[in-house]
Structure formats: structure tokens, C-alpha cells
Design a protein around this motif. Structure first.
Motif, mmCIF file in Angstrom:
data_model
loop_
_atom_site.group_PDB
_atom_site.id
_atom_site.type_symbol
_atom_site.label_atom_id
_atom_site.label_comp_id
_atom_site.label_asym_id
_atom_site.label_seq_id
_atom_site.Cartn_x
_atom_site.Cartn_y
_atom_site.Cartn_z
ATOM 1 N N LYS A 69 -24.635 72.945 117.872
ATOM 2 C CA LYS A 69 -23.922 73.985 117.123
ATOM 3 C C LYS A 69 -24.181 75.397 117.618
ATOM 4 C CE LYS A 69 -23.876 71.801 112.543
ATOM 5 N NZ LYS A 69 -22.588 71.925 111.902
ATOM 6 N N ARG A 80 -13.846 74.841 106.800
ATOM 7 C CA ARG A 80 -14.048 74.805 105.343
ATOM 8 C C ARG A 80 -15.520 74.675 104.936
ATOM 9 N NH1 ARG A 80 -12.311 68.624 103.632
ATOM 10 N NH2 ARG A 80 -13.365 67.603 105.361
ATOM 11 N N HIS A 95 -9.498 72.248 108.237
ATOM 12 C CA HIS A 95 -10.230 70.968 108.294
ATOM 13 C C HIS A 95 -9.892 70.108 107.078
ATOM 14 C CE1 HIS A 95 -13.350 71.718 111.529
ATOM 15 N NE2 HIS A 95 -12.570 72.788 111.537
ATOM 16 N N LYS A 103 -18.371 61.090 110.073
ATOM 17 C CA LYS A 103 -19.714 61.221 109.490
ATOM 18 C C LYS A 103 -19.734 61.905 108.122
ATOM 19 C CE LYS A 103 -20.811 65.751 111.435
ATOM 20 N NZ LYS A 103 -21.470 66.564 112.432
ATOM 21 N N SER A 155 -12.052 66.130 111.838
ATOM 22 C CA SER A 155 -13.277 66.449 112.575
ATOM 23 C C SER A 155 -14.491 65.861 111.874
ATOM 24 C CB SER A 155 -13.400 67.981 112.626
ATOM 25 O OG SER A 155 -14.664 68.404 113.027
ATOM 26 N N GLY A 168 -17.987 63.663 113.465
ATOM 27 C CA GLY A 168 -18.481 62.342 113.854
ATOM 28 C C GLY A 168 -17.469 61.487 114.595
HETATM 29 C C1 CAP Z 1 -18.087 68.509 113.858
HETATM 30 C C2 CAP Z 1 -18.452 69.821 113.242
HETATM 31 C C3 CAP Z 1 -17.510 70.289 112.108
HETATM 32 C C4 CAP Z 1 -17.380 69.329 110.951
HETATM 33 C C5 CAP Z 1 -16.807 70.021 109.733
HETATM 34 C C6 CAP Z 1 -19.875 69.833 112.699
HETATM 35 O O1 CAP Z 1 -18.890 68.164 114.931
HETATM 36 O O2 CAP Z 1 -18.413 70.831 114.227
HETATM 37 O O3 CAP Z 1 -18.037 71.490 111.644
HETATM 38 O O4 CAP Z 1 -16.547 68.304 111.317
HETATM 39 O O5 CAP Z 1 -16.516 69.093 108.760
HETATM 40 O O6 CAP Z 1 -20.503 70.890 112.783
HETATM 41 O O7 CAP Z 1 -20.310 68.836 112.138
HETATM 42 P P1 CAP Z 1 -18.893 66.653 115.516
HETATM 43 P P2 CAP Z 1 -15.043 68.940 108.170
HETATM 44 O O8 CAP Z 1 -17.488 66.398 116.004
HETATM 45 O O9 CAP Z 1 -19.867 66.662 116.668
HETATM 46 O O10 CAP Z 1 -19.306 65.739 114.424
HETATM 47 O O11 CAP Z 1 -14.109 68.816 109.331
HETATM 48 O O12 CAP Z 1 -15.100 67.691 107.350
HETATM 49 O O13 CAP Z 1 -14.798 70.154 107.395
#
Ligand code: CAP
Ligand code: MG
Length: 431
Positions: A155, A272, A304, A311, A354, A356
Motif C-alpha cells: 500500500k 470507499r 468501489h 477478501k 477490488s 483480493g
Molecule cells: C485492494 C485494495 C483496495 C480494496 C478496497 C486494498 O488491494 O487496494 O483498497 O479492494 O476495498 O487496499 O485492499 P488487493 P473495496 O487487490 O491487493 O486486494 O474495493 O471493497 O472498497
């Protein structure tokens, strides 16, 4: 003894809502010792003109601004709010009413705002999205397949240069977008200006080499004036998108940025982060479909919406309900999930799936969403045994397989990168 409260005045099961009433669907549970009807009256009262006790003076015209709990089915309640209660073009004000004090009242044990029908003459107070899904497709030069993007992982922690290099690999593997993570803004180790500058150079290179349009979601999340400054930096460098963490920055900031970015020709990717603090408990809070609705009204271009197979929490029926809110011209009612919504001229919004994901899950996600989505595969490309570029290529092969109507196994016979990805992850569903 004088009458202490007047909640009963806010319940009328014979009430027929006016065409421009805002109708809200709630799930609610009264506290022990209180009837559902009494609890329903408190919901309608506290979210409109009422207070806890009768008042000594009450001008008659106030009656025209009262909300009415008019339909109850088990623990589901519909409340109608007259148009006059609401200020045009002020989303924060709407939320302070229908999603305000009521969640903390002793008069409910649990309360969840599921959805609201917003009349066209309310929606027209907002700009809505700058581009619809077809406009974004045109911008990106992508006709039918899902748009693809990846967050640089881990991240945060990379320098601007390291970040941009991973972005470059992502583009070269065939992806359309490189995305900042929700908690990457302008830290010491990776300053916003520098990131934009190096990314711009590498984007130009990737576009030249691939002959494809490449873009990015730069996270401008910050104090509102600072967000405007960062949006301008992005536009001046010739980009067409920015990203905002829309829950933590708030509806008013997003509205301001929608205006400002509209003038700069920038589309908005909405992350989000924090939504689960109010939408995860199925009995309390506010649903994701309603958050998606207000963000479409304000005018983001992607938001999102979940994966159902990755995940993070979110079921298939929730995910499709959210997608209906974003993609339909008229959203149909779905029992206890959605109310009818006519979108008039409001443009559509891309759901972004998005969390996992990896190539082996692409068919599952496309089965739920079809082709009209932004597919974000991050850990699932950077963790590919041969690295980011191969991971992106494997994902593009998985998408091609679905569009050709063949299995991933079949595609992997010729798609080396997909074969390697399946060797590592198979169809694993992470948690
Ligand atoms: C995904 C991600 C997104 C989440 C957000 C993370 O990374 O960058 O922020 O998907 O959730 O930080 O987890 P990965 P949502 O693809 O490596 O898992 O889309 O459900 O809001
Ligand atoms: Mg993230």
C-alpha cells in the motif's frame, strides 16, 4: 396530565406520498417495551420537524414539512419526506436528516437506512457524473472488455520513483490504470508532485511503446483546498482522472471537487475506505447501495463496489444491487434491498471491483458484473511468480478467455502468464 409527546402525529398508514416526496426505506427494530408504531413515529419525527415533546407553539404550516411513516411490513418501514424539507444541491443536509440523529435514538434498538427514492427535481440540484460509462470508454479507447487497473503494492512505503516503475510495469502488462492506495497521499517518502511528475514520463513512454491510452487514479485525498491544488497539478500534467477517499473526506468535499474537476475535465475515482464502519452490520447503519446512490447523484465516475468472491465482505446480491444503482437508467425495486429510482439524464457510473482478486477469480467476477466494470487486481498481479508485468498479462488473458467463452484452463494452454498465475493461486478465494 398534559400530553408529553406527539410521535403518533408522524405515522399515517393511509398517507399517499406526493410525486416529489423523498421516500426512504428503513429496517428497524424498536427497543424492548415500545411498539413498532411508536418507534416508527420517532424515526419520522426526529428526521424531519419533530422533537421529543409537544410544543407550546406550532405554526400550522409546519404540518406541510412533517415526514410521515406510511408503510410498514414486518421490520421494514417506509417514510415519506416532503420536498420542502430539503435544500437543493446540499447532500450533507439530506444526510443530517434521513441519516442523522435517528441512528442514536433510544427509540430504536437497531436502524438501517436501506435506500431512498430521490425525485428527479431533487437530483437536478446536483451535477452528476461528468462522463458516463460510455464516455469513459471513449476516453480510454476501450470498447467492450472491462477496464483494468492495479494498486501499487504494498500500500505505502515506496518512493515516487519506485512507485512509478511498478506503475510502468502494470501498464506494459496491458492494464489501463495505475491506482494509488487509499492511504497514500503525499507522505515524506513519496511526495504527490514528484509522483505525478515521474508517472507522467513513464506514462508517455508506455503509451508510445504500446500504442494504448494509459491513465492513473492519483489519490488527492486531503483538506479540500489542498485537494483542489492537487487536482490542478494532475490536470496540468495532462491526466484525466483523480481519486478521492469519498467517505472520509465527506459529501461536501466531494461536491466541491466534482465542480472543480468538471472544469478541469477530470473524472473521479471514488474509493470507499471506512464504508464498512456503517454498512457492515446488516441491522444498523446505512447500506453501500445508498452510498453508491448519493455518489452517483453528486457525480463520481467510478466507485468501489466489492467482489463477493475476494477478501472483503459483501454478498453477490448486495454487489448486484449496488451495480444496478450505478449502471441503470431506471433502477428497479428489489425487495428489501432497493427502491425504484428514475435517473433521468444523470450519467452512469462504473462499479470498481477490488480486494483480493487474481486471474483465477476473473470469471467469477465477470459472471456477476458482466463487462461493464473497472476490474482492480493488485496483489494478484504483483504477486505473480514472474512479477507485475506478467501478472497484468495473465489477468488480461483471463479476461480474454471469458470474452471468448473458453475456460481459463483452455486459455492457459497458450497463455504462459495465465498458466503461471493459476499454478500459484488456482481459483483460491482469499480471506
Ligand atoms: C485492494 C485494495 C483496495 C480494496 C478496497 C486494498 O488491494 O487496494 O483498497 O479492494 O476495498 O487496499 O485492499 P488487493 P473495496 O487487490 O491487493 O486486494 O474495493 O471493497 O472498497
Ligand atoms: Mg487499497
Amino acid at each position: 396530565m398534559a400530553k408529553i409527546d406527539w410521535y403518533d402525529k408522524f405515522v399515517d398508514f393511509s398517507y399517499k406520498p406526493a410525486k416529489d416526496d423523498i421516500i426512504v426505506l428503513f429496517y428497524f427494530e424498536p427497543p424492548a417495551g415500545m411498539s413498532k408504531k411508536e418507534s416508527a413515529g420517532r424515526i419520522a419525527s426526529e428526521s424531519s420537524t419533530g422533537t421529543w415533546t409537544t410544543l407550546t407553539k406550532l405554526p400550522l404550516r409546519m404540518k406541510g414539512l412533517q415526514a410521515t411513516a406510511f408503510h410498514m411490513n414486518g421490520n421494514y418501514l417506509k417514510v415519506a419526506y416532503p420536498k420542502g424539507l430539503w435544500e437543493d444541491g446540499n447532500m450533507a443536509q439530506l444526510l443530517s436528516g434521513i441519516a442523522g440523529n435517528i441512528f442514536g435514538m433510544k427509540g430504536v434498538k437497531n436502524l438501517r437506512l436501506i435506500d431512498a427514492t430521490l425525485p428527479l427535481n431533487y437530483i437536478k440540484g446536483f451535477k452528476g457524473p461528468l462522463y458516463g460509462m460510455s464516455g469513459i470508454r471513449k476516453l480510454m479507447g476501450v470498447k467492450k472488455r472491462p477496464l483494468t487497473g492495479a494498486v501499487v503494492k504494498p500500500k505505502i512505503g515506496f518512493s515516487a520513483k519506485e512507485h512509478a516503475q511498478i506503475g510502468y510495469e502494470t501498464w506494459m502488462g496491458g492494464f489501463d490504470f495505475v491506482k494509488d492506495d487509499e492511504n497514500l497521499t503525499s507522505q515524506k517518502f513519496n511526495r504527490f508532485e514528484e509522483r505525478v511528475k515521474i508517472m507522467t514520463k513513464l506514462r508517455d513512454k508506455a503509451e508510445k511503446l504500446t500504442g494504448e491510452k494509459k491513465s492513473a487514479f492519483f489519490n488527492i485525498t486531503a483538506e479540500t483546498e489542498e485537494m483542489k491544488r492537487r487536482a490542478k497539478i494532475v490536470a496540468d500534467a495532462g491526466w484525466d482522472y483523480i481519486m478521492i477517499d469519498v467517505v472520509v473526506t465527506g459529501t461536501s468535499a466531494v461536491q466541491t471537487l466534482r465542480d472543480y474537476c468538471g472544469d478541469l475535465g477530470l473524472a473521479i475515482h471514488a474509493h470507499r475506505a471506512m464504508h464498512a464502519s456503517f454498512d457492515r452490520n446488516p441491522k444498523h447503519g446505512m447500506t453501500m447501495q445508498f452510498l453508491a446512490k448519493i455518489m452517483r447523484v453528486i457525480g463520481v465516475n467510478n466507485i468501489h463496489t466489492g467482489t463477493a468472491v475476494g477478501k472483503l465482505v459483501g454478498t453477490k446480491s448486495e454487489v448486484t444491487a449496488i451495480a444496478d444503482v450505478l449502471r441503470e437508467k431506471k433502477t428497479k425495486a428489489k425487495k428489501n434491498l432497493l427502491l425504484e429510482q428514475d435517473w433521468g439524464n444523470t450519467k452512469t457510473v462504473f462499479p470498481a471491483s477490488s480486494g483480493g482478486l487474481h486471474p483465477g477469480l476473473v470469471p467469477d467476477v465477470m459472471k456477476i458484473y458482466g463487462n461493464e466494470l473497472v476490474l482492480l487486481v493488485s496483489g494478484g498481479i504483483h504477486g505473480h511468480p514472474k512479477g507485475t508485468r506478467a501478472g497484468a498479462a495473465a489477468t488480461m488473458q483471463a479476461i480474454a478467455a471469458v470474452m471468448e467463452g473458453i475456460s481459463l484452463k483452455e486459455k492457459a494452454k497458450t497463455g504462459k502468464e495465465l498458466r503461471e498465475a493459476l499454478g500459484k493461486w488456482g481459483h483460491h478465494r482469499p480471506r
